[in-house]
Design a protein around this motif. Structure first.
Motif, short mmCIF file in Angstrom:
data_model
loop_
_atom_site.label_atom_id
_atom_site.label_comp_id
_atom_site.label_asym_id
_atom_site.label_seq_id
_atom_site.Cartn_x
_atom_site.Cartn_y
_atom_site.Cartn_z
N UNK A 1 8.68 0.36 -11.21
CA UNK A 1 8.23 1.73 -10.96
C UNK A 1 8.81 2.75 -11.90
N UNK A 2 10.09 2.62 -12.21
CA UNK A 2 10.72 3.59 -13.10
C UNK A 2 10.14 3.50 -14.52
N UNK A 3 9.88 2.28 -14.96
CA UNK A 3 9.33 2.10 -16.29
C UNK A 3 7.91 2.66 -16.35
N UNK A 4 7.11 2.37 -15.32
CA UNK A 4 5.72 2.88 -15.30
C UNK A 4 5.70 4.40 -15.24
N UNK A 5 6.59 4.98 -14.46
CA UNK A 5 6.65 6.43 -14.37
C UNK A 5 7.07 7.05 -15.70
N UNK A 6 8.06 6.46 -16.34
CA UNK A 6 8.52 6.97 -17.63
C UNK A 6 7.41 6.89 -18.67
N UNK A 7 6.64 5.81 -18.66
CA UNK A 7 5.55 5.68 -19.61
C UNK A 7 4.45 6.70 -19.32
N UNK A 8 4.17 6.93 -18.04
CA UNK A 8 3.11 7.88 -17.67
C UNK A 8 3.49 9.31 -18.03
N UNK A 9 4.73 9.67 -17.77
CA UNK A 9 5.19 11.03 -18.07
C UNK A 9 5.28 11.22 -19.58
N UNK A 10 5.77 10.21 -20.26
CA UNK A 10 5.85 10.27 -21.71
C UNK A 10 7.04 11.07 -22.21
N UNK B 1 10.84 -3.51 -2.31
CA UNK B 1 11.64 -2.35 -2.67
C UNK B 1 12.47 -2.57 -3.92
N UNK B 2 13.03 -3.76 -4.05
CA UNK B 2 13.83 -4.06 -5.24
C UNK B 2 12.93 -4.15 -6.47
N UNK B 3 11.72 -4.65 -6.30
CA UNK B 3 10.79 -4.76 -7.42
C UNK B 3 10.42 -3.41 -8.00
N UNK B 4 10.36 -2.41 -7.13
CA UNK B 4 10.03 -1.06 -7.62
C UNK B 4 11.13 -0.56 -8.54
N UNK B 5 12.36 -0.99 -8.30
CA UNK B 5 13.47 -0.61 -9.18
C UNK B 5 13.21 -1.06 -10.61
N UNK B 6 12.61 -2.22 -10.77
CA UNK B 6 12.39 -2.77 -12.10
C UNK B 6 11.09 -2.31 -12.74
N UNK C 1 13.71 -8.51 -13.38
CA UNK C 1 14.04 -8.23 -14.78
C UNK C 1 12.98 -8.79 -15.73
N UNK C 2 12.57 -10.02 -15.48
CA UNK C 2 11.57 -10.64 -16.35
C UNK C 2 10.26 -9.85 -16.33
N UNK C 3 9.75 -9.55 -15.15
CA UNK C 3 8.48 -8.84 -15.06
C UNK C 3 8.58 -7.40 -15.53
N UNK C 4 9.69 -6.75 -15.23
CA UNK C 4 9.85 -5.37 -15.68
C UNK C 4 9.83 -5.25 -17.18
N UNK C 5 10.47 -6.20 -17.86
CA UNK C 5 10.50 -6.14 -19.32
C UNK C 5 9.26 -6.78 -19.95
N UNK C 6 8.74 -7.83 -19.34
CA UNK C 6 7.60 -8.52 -19.92
C UNK C 6 6.33 -7.67 -19.87
N UNK C 7 6.08 -7.04 -18.74
CA UNK C 7 4.84 -6.28 -18.60
C UNK C 7 4.88 -4.92 -19.28
N UNK D 1 0.83 -1.21 0.00
CA UNK D 1 0.00 0.00 0.00
C UNK D 1 0.87 1.25 0.00
N UNK D 2 1.98 1.22 0.73
CA UNK D 2 2.90 2.35 0.74
C UNK D 2 3.50 2.60 -0.62
N UNK D 3 3.92 1.54 -1.30
CA UNK D 3 4.48 1.68 -2.65
C UNK D 3 3.43 2.25 -3.60
N UNK D 4 2.21 1.74 -3.52
CA UNK D 4 1.14 2.22 -4.40
C UNK D 4 0.82 3.68 -4.12
N UNK D 5 0.82 4.06 -2.85
CA UNK D 5 0.55 5.46 -2.50
C UNK D 5 1.63 6.39 -3.04
#
Length: 192
Positions: free
Chosen positions: A113-122, A106-111, A184-190, A53-57
């Protein structure tokens, strides 16, 4: 104390003539380590849910609700994958693997969160902002840093693979290796 006895199915025999009414506590290895197993699942669920929930917030504040929801769902998926793969690898669940799973958030956000943020910002203003252009921008901007982060994490834990103690290899190296590979797998696959 009574809570631990209730969870373990152990009962105090108060009808025993030798029962004095004193509050007694059993000692020894079995009693010392039993408590972590009696309360591990409930505490782990609370802690993991709070961290997710903290990560999502935080992702909602930084990226918006849609990327935050995607990040939260993918990180949750990664935690379940890590939990399952650790079981398949023979890692028995205790406090140590549970801490690894918690740090996996926390490590999962590295793979992810950055990709999701980059896609959202565009892409920057003035460049095309359609879906495929956003994906190209993400690949150009964050794919290499995400791989660099994975490689640096792997180099950091590589020394644990050469430990003389099987315990270190099984409960520290293997979970972190699995965590990075899943990330790595989930960050690139999703996202890619």
């Amino acid at each position: 104390m009574e809570n631990i006895f209730k969870r373990s199915g152990t009962k105090l025999n108060t009808k025993d003539p030798t029962y004095t009414g004193l509050s007694l506590f059993g000692t020894g290895d079995a009693f010392t380590f039993f408590e972590q197993y009696a309360i591990l699942s409930s505490y782990a669920a609370q802690i993991l849910l709070s961290a997710l929930l903290g990560v999502t917030f935080v992702c909602t504040v930084l990226s918006g609700p849609i990327p935050a929801l995607c990040t939260g769902l993918i990180v949750t998926t990664m935690i379940f994958e890590l939990y399952g793969l650790l079981g398949l690898c023979g890692v028995k669940m205790s406090a140590l693997p549970m801490v690894t799973i918690l740090s996996g958030i926390g490590v999962s956000v590295e793979f992810v969160g950055h990709v999701a943020n980059c896609f959202a910002v565009g892409p920057p203003k003035g460049q095309p902002r359609a879906g495929l252009d956003r994906i190209r921008h993400c690949v150009d901007s964050v794919a290499l840093p995400v791989v660099d982060g994975a490689v640096s994490t792997l180099l950091g834990i590589l020394m644990l693979a050469f430990s003389e103690f099987m315990f270190v290899r099984l409960y520290f190296f293997l979970p972190y290796l699995v965590m990075v590979l899943i990330g790595l797998f989930n960050g690139f696959f999703f996202f890619f």
